[in-house]
Structures are given as C-alpha cells and as structure tokens.
Design an enzyme around this catalytic site. Structure first.
Site, PDB file in Angstrom:
ATOM      1  N   ASP A   1      -0.682  50.515 -13.620  1.00  0.00           N
ATOM      2  CA  ASP A   1       0.284  50.829 -14.670  1.00  0.00           C
ATOM      3  C   ASP A   1      -0.289  50.861 -16.088  1.00  0.00           C
ATOM      4  O   ASP A   1       0.451  50.742 -17.061  1.00  0.00           O
ATOM      5  CB  ASP A   1       1.426  49.815 -14.629  1.00  0.00           C
ATOM      6  CG  ASP A   1       0.940  48.366 -14.694  1.00  0.00           C
ATOM      7  OD1 ASP A   1      -0.201  48.127 -15.159  1.00  0.00           O
ATOM      8  OD2 ASP A   1       1.705  47.474 -14.292  1.00  0.00           O
TER       9      ASP A   1
ATOM     10  N   GLU B   1      -1.122  50.820  -5.672  1.00  0.00           N
ATOM     11  CA  GLU B   1      -0.150  49.861  -6.212  1.00  0.00           C
ATOM     12  C   GLU B   1       1.048  50.606  -6.815  1.00  0.00           C
ATOM     13  O   GLU B   1       1.470  50.364  -7.936  1.00  0.00           O
ATOM     14  CB  GLU B   1      -0.786  48.925  -7.250  1.00  0.00           C
ATOM     15  CG  GLU B   1       0.020  47.663  -7.489  1.00  0.00           C
ATOM     16  CD  GLU B   1      -0.585  46.754  -8.545  1.00  0.00           C
ATOM     17  OE1 GLU B   1      -1.039  45.656  -8.178  1.00  0.00           O
ATOM     18  OE2 GLU B   1      -0.595  47.125  -9.735  1.00  0.00           O
TER      19      GLU B   1
ATOM     20  N   GLU C   1       3.740  49.265 -19.652  1.00  0.00           N
ATOM     21  CA  GLU C   1       3.392  49.418 -18.238  1.00  0.00           C
ATOM     22  C   GLU C   1       4.520  50.018 -17.391  1.00  0.00           C
ATOM     23  O   GLU C   1       4.266  50.817 -16.491  1.00  0.00           O
ATOM     24  CB  GLU C   1       2.972  48.057 -17.666  1.00  0.00           C
ATOM     25  CG  GLU C   1       1.615  47.564 -18.124  1.00  0.00           C
ATOM     26  CD  GLU C   1       1.647  46.863 -19.473  1.00  0.00           C
ATOM     27  OE1 GLU C   1       0.586  46.450 -19.950  1.00  0.00           O
ATOM     28  OE2 GLU C   1       2.758  46.743 -20.055  1.00  0.00           O
TER      29      GLU C   1
ATOM     30  N   HIS D   1      -1.007  37.162 -22.761  1.00  0.00           N
ATOM     31  CA  HIS D   1      -1.522  38.177 -23.669  1.00  0.00           C
ATOM     32  C   HIS D   1      -0.595  39.377 -23.846  1.00  0.00           C
ATOM     33  O   HIS D   1      -0.851  40.228 -24.695  1.00  0.00           O
ATOM     34  CB  HIS D   1      -2.865  38.706 -23.146  1.00  0.00           C
ATOM     35  CG  HIS D   1      -2.723  39.537 -21.902  1.00  0.00           C
ATOM     36  ND1 HIS D   1      -2.609  38.984 -20.656  1.00  0.00           N
ATOM     37  CD2 HIS D   1      -2.664  40.880 -21.727  1.00  0.00           C
ATOM     38  CE1 HIS D   1      -2.482  39.940 -19.764  1.00  0.00           C
ATOM     39  NE2 HIS D   1      -2.505  41.105 -20.380  1.00  0.00           N
TER      40      HIS D   1
ATOM     41  N   ARG E   1       1.988  42.346 -24.700  1.00  0.00           N
ATOM     42  CA  ARG E   1       2.517  42.801 -25.981  1.00  0.00           C
ATOM     43  C   ARG E   1       3.919  42.284 -26.251  1.00  0.00           C
ATOM     44  O   ARG E   1       4.253  41.902 -27.383  1.00  0.00           O
ATOM     45  CB  ARG E   1       2.551  44.343 -26.024  1.00  0.00           C
ATOM     46  CG  ARG E   1       1.198  45.012 -26.107  1.00  0.00           C
ATOM     47  CD  ARG E   1       1.314  46.510 -25.944  1.00  0.00           C
ATOM     48  NE  ARG E   1       0.005  47.154 -25.962  1.00  0.00           N
ATOM     49  CZ  ARG E   1      -0.552  47.677 -27.051  1.00  0.00           C
ATOM     50  NH1 ARG E   1       0.084  47.624 -28.196  1.00  0.00           N
ATOM     51  NH2 ARG E   1      -1.742  48.244 -26.989  1.00  0.00           N
TER      52      ARG E   1
ATOM     53  N   HIS F   1      -7.417  35.546 -24.647  1.00  0.00           N
ATOM     54  CA  HIS F   1      -7.584  36.997 -24.771  1.00  0.00           C
ATOM     55  C   HIS F   1      -8.191  37.332 -26.127  1.00  0.00           C
ATOM     56  O   HIS F   1      -7.940  36.660 -27.129  1.00  0.00           O
ATOM     57  CB  HIS F   1      -6.230  37.681 -24.603  1.00  0.00           C
ATOM     58  CG  HIS F   1      -6.315  39.147 -24.309  1.00  0.00           C
ATOM     59  ND1 HIS F   1      -6.454  40.094 -25.287  1.00  0.00           N
ATOM     60  CD2 HIS F   1      -6.275  39.818 -23.129  1.00  0.00           C
ATOM     61  CE1 HIS F   1      -6.482  41.298 -24.728  1.00  0.00           C
ATOM     62  NE2 HIS F   1      -6.379  41.162 -23.428  1.00  0.00           N
TER      63      HIS F   1
END
Length: 368
Positions: free
Chosen positions: A96, A118, A132, A207, A209, A240
């Site tokens: 994604d 996936e 995603e 991490h 967004r 990260h």
C-alpha cells in the site's frame, strides 16, 4: 518464457517481497527482474543485503523532504522506460505504499498485467491510514491478479466486484520472511549493552502520518508511565528518522530510566528483538502479523486497522492513541498473566510460510 518484474521501494515492502523474489529467481521458466525505487534508501539497502538481492534497476528517487506528489511523479517517470524496455508479462507490486500505486499505474500505462501481493486490506476510511488506504484501493482497480493474504481480504475484494477467479488466497509473504529470519539469531547484548535483558521488554514502534503531533505525544507519555509504574520492564524504541517523530521522542522519552531510544535496526536484529520482547506497542501494519507469529501480544496504536483478522483471532488489541486507554490496556497485560497468555497463545491467521510458492503457481496458471 514468462518475464516478471518485481517492484518495491521501502523496507517493509522489501522484507515481504524478498522471499518471493528469491523463489522467482529459481524458477527455470520465469525470467525475473527486480526494480527498487528506494523510496526509503537506507532501510531498504539493509534488507537487500540481508536477503542477498541485487536489483536490476535502482531508481534512487529518495529526496530530502519528499512529498507524496514528488514520489509519485518520479516513480511514474522512472518506470516508463524500464517497462517499455523489458516488456514484462506481469509487474508485481506489494501492499500500500506510494511506490505500489505509482508502479501499478506505470504498468497499466504500458498495458502490462499487474499482480498485487497483499491485496484486499481495507479500513474503508480513505484517510486512515493515510495515504495507504487509497494507495491499495487504487492499485486494486488496476490489478489483474489479487494475491490476498486471508479470506477476509478476499471478501473485501469480492464486495468491490473483483471477479472471484482473479483472487487467490495465499497467506502473507511476510510470514515466509519472518520464519526464515527468526531461525537465525543476533547478539542483542552486544548491540544494546545498556538493556537489562532480565526484565520484560516492551518494544515500541510509531511513525504513521496520522499520528504525528498530539496522538504521538499521547503514545509516548503513556509508554513512559508504563515503564515508570512497572519496574520490571524496559522499553526499547527504534526511532524513525522522520524529524516529526524523532524530535518529539527526544522531548518526551529521552534521559528516562529504562527507556532506550535507538537507531532503526536492520531486519535480522529487529526480528530477534521482537522475538525477545514481552509486549509490542506499534502503529505498524506488518507487525500486527509478524509479532503474533512469534507469540507476542500486540497493542495497535491506531484508530482503525486493515487487519481485522488479528483482532478477531485475539492476537492484537486496538487501543488507539488515547493516553489513558493505552496505559490501561498495557497495564492489564503486564499485571494479568491469564489475559497475557490468552493473547500470546492465540492462533495467528496470516499464514504458514508458503505464500510465495502459491503466488508463483497462480502466475503460471494465469499465463498458461
């Protein structure tokens, strides 16, 4: 001879595609090529080295402060010439990421078939996770063969009117990679000498967004309180590289007893760390599949998940980013050994480590 191009650009993509790429390279009737976009350069290279994968093409698109638009444009532009030159029967993309969607679109523009590894994960909220959820839905609209990890993923695709014969339930290739890697070991005492390994290890990764800002701050505060109130724990956080994550982590968690902020780990030591952890707190997607395969309960630091199978199986709990709830659920698992054992011993629904072979068999049948 079938010609297949596999494309990936981030560390999670590389980990999940590595066992498939390695298996493709051993097929006498398939010519396999590998393209990396290097959407995340440093972390990608670590995985390529671990799995001994040498890309045939490296777009090296990563730039400082890159935007989603910039990534999309550079992937589209870079792949156009490669696909025109190689003329593959199928382009394989994974998951994604923005690389995934952009690569599928580039293949479509050149009228090459797309295989989506996936496929079928959904939250049905286009902004969670962002970007995603829309990346995978848009990729699905272009895809010719959908390699769904679970029955739930296949059901999602059927509801979107994808023909049943275009969907193959394979399990998830990340389990292929995980089981192969977990059989090895890594001397964590040498890598992380400041950790007291006699204590219960809490592994934190965060991490995404949608968690930047206040949600991430809530996560860090709750984690700090758990370590404070349970003296037999130590928390390890591979931080990260994004400044929005690292700066806040240092403000809230640095210089705190029994909390270790470390550099991102290569995949082998990370799997070893996951295997030696007591409890995993994460906003990652893949770790919702990986950690339960090692018998580790997972607290998901998100409001939605595209992996409801794990929730239904009892291997993960959705806790979101509210400080009080994260502390409450974490404390319960640290105090209540019965509740912990129920999660640790639940059956992971994501596969048996043989997904790559099923994907290759499906590709051969499709072109036969």
């Amino acid at each position: 001879m079938l010609k297949v191009i596999s494309i990936f650009g981030t560390r999670p993509e590389a980990i999940k595609m590595a066992p498939l790429v390695k298996k493709l390279s051993k097929e006498s009737d398939i010519l396999s090529k590998v393209v990396v976009t290097a959407q995340h350069r440093q972390m990608l290279d670590q995985v390529l080295e671990l799995f001994d994968i040498s890309p045939d093409y490296d777009l090296d698109i990563m730039q400082q402060g890159q935007t989603l638009t910039g990534v999309t444009v550079r992937v589209l532009s870079g792949l156009e010439e490669i696909i025109q030159k190689e003329k593959p029967h199928m382009v394989l993309v994974h998951g994604d990421t923005t690389t995934t969607f952009s690569s599928a679109l580039a293949a479509f523009y050149q009228q090459a078939a797309v295989g989506h590894v996936e496929a079928g994960l959904r939250t049905f909220n286009k902004y969670s996770p962002y970007p995603e959820e829309m990346n995978r839905r848009l990729t699905g609209a272009i895809t010719d063969l959908h390699f769904a990890p679970t029955q739930t993923s296949m059901d999602n695709l059927l509801k979107e009117n994808i023909p049943r014969e275009k969907i193959i339930v394979t399990g998830n290739t990340v389990i292929d990679a995980l089981l192969e890697t977990a059989a090895k070991d890594y001397p964590l005492e040498t890598l992380l000498p400041g950790v007291d390994w006699s204590k219960r290890i809490l592994l934190l990764t965060a991490h995404r967004r949608e968690n930047w800002g206040e949600p991430l701050g809530n996560i860090f505060l709750a984690a700090r309180e758990l370590v404070r109130d349970f003296p037999d724990t130590e928390l390890i956080f591979p931080v990260h590289k994004n400044p929005r994550v690292s700066q806040l982590a240092n403000e809230v968690l640095a210089n705190t007893e029994r909390i270790h902020l470390i550099e991102p780990l290569d995949y082998l030591p990370f799997v070893t760390l996951m295997n030696r952890s007591y409890l995993v707190l994460t906003d990652s997607g893949g770790m919702q599949e990986e950690a339960p395969s090692l018998g580790k309960p997972v607290l998901v630091l998100r409001e939605t998940t595209e992996r409801p199978e794990a929730v239904e199986a009892g291997t993960v709990k959705m806790v979101g980013t509210a400080r009080d709830k994260l502390y409450q659920v974490g404390a319960e698992l640290l105090e209540n050994h019965l509740a912990y054992r129920e999660m640790a011993h639940a059956v992971n629904p994501y596969g048996d480590g043989k997904a790559s072979g099923r994907i290759i068999d499906a590709i051969k049948r499709h072109f036969a």
